[in-house]
Design an enzyme around this catalytic site. Structure first.
Site, PDB file in Angstrom:
ATOM      1  N   GLY A  92      63.962   3.689  28.765  1.00  0.00           N
ATOM      2  CA  GLY A  92      63.867   2.663  27.734  1.00  0.00           C
ATOM      3  C   GLY A  92      62.769   1.652  28.006  1.00  0.00           C
ATOM      4  N   GLY A  94      59.527   2.554  28.239  1.00  0.00           N
ATOM      5  CA  GLY A  94      58.268   3.086  27.724  1.00  0.00           C
ATOM      6  C   GLY A  94      57.597   4.064  28.675  1.00  0.00           C
ATOM      7  CE1 TYR A 130      60.002  15.510  24.225  1.00  0.00           C
ATOM      8  CE2 TYR A 130      61.827  17.052  24.169  1.00  0.00           C
ATOM      9  CZ  TYR A 130      60.993  16.206  24.878  1.00  0.00           C
ATOM     10  OH  TYR A 130      61.153  16.062  26.222  1.00  0.00           O
ATOM     11  CD  GLU A 139      66.970  25.048  15.886  1.00  0.00           C
ATOM     12  OE1 GLU A 139      67.967  25.634  16.352  1.00  0.00           O
ATOM     13  OE2 GLU A 139      66.684  23.874  16.163  1.00  0.00           O
TER      14      GLU A 139
END
Length: 158
Positions: A92, A94, A130, A139
């Site tokens: 968190g 960066g 992403y 998939e």
């Protein structure tokens, strides 16, 4: 202050600790058999098998991205991002985005046609990140691997 730089051999003990933290996050803490010596040998010899970017904050290594080059018969030279990990208490900040950005910039510098990596199907935060960044989560492809036991079994039955 956060700084991203290329990894050096002296970083490998910290890199190994990050790899172990990632294995714990991925619920496979016993899977890491790699040693610091393996990392130094394989990453800093005559023909390095991988490269790293290191995230440093206040002289502490807080994250890393490990990547290597592959060759696609459809695209040519590609980058495979093996691992991107930030210490749990530094997430968190960066640092993960900074490492991710550096990998993408490296791909652009190298003129690769594709950067690829794997993400666990339960890691929805990563998948969402992403996809928002422009990456496609495929998939219809399955990751296939043969571990050391499988290799031994296969060879024994030839």
């Amino acid at each position: 202050m956060l700084h991203i730089r290329e990894g050096v051999a002296e970083d490998m003990p910290s890199v190994l600790e990050l790899i172990k933290e990632l294995a714990l996050f991925e619920k496979e803490p016993e899977a890491v058999v790699l040693t610091t010596e393996d990392l130094v040998r394989d990453g800093f010899g005559i023909q390095p098998l991988f490269h790293t970017f290191i995230a440093v904050e206040n002289e502490e290594i807080i994250g890393m991205a490990l990547y290597y080059y592959r060759y696609s018969t459809w695209k040519g030279k590609t980058i495979h991002l093996e691992d991107l990990i930030v210490k749990e208490n530094k997430r968190g900040t960066g640092a993960g985005f900074a490492l991710y950005k550096e990998i993408i910039i490296q791909g652009k510098r190298d003129g690769v046609k594709r950067i690829e990596w794997n993400v666990l199907n339960w890691n929805t935060n990563a998948i969402e990140f992403y996809e928002k960044s422009g990456a496609k989560v495929l998939e219809d492809w399955r990751v296939v691997h043969m571990d050391e036991s499988g290799i031994t079994h296969f060879i024994a039955h030839l």
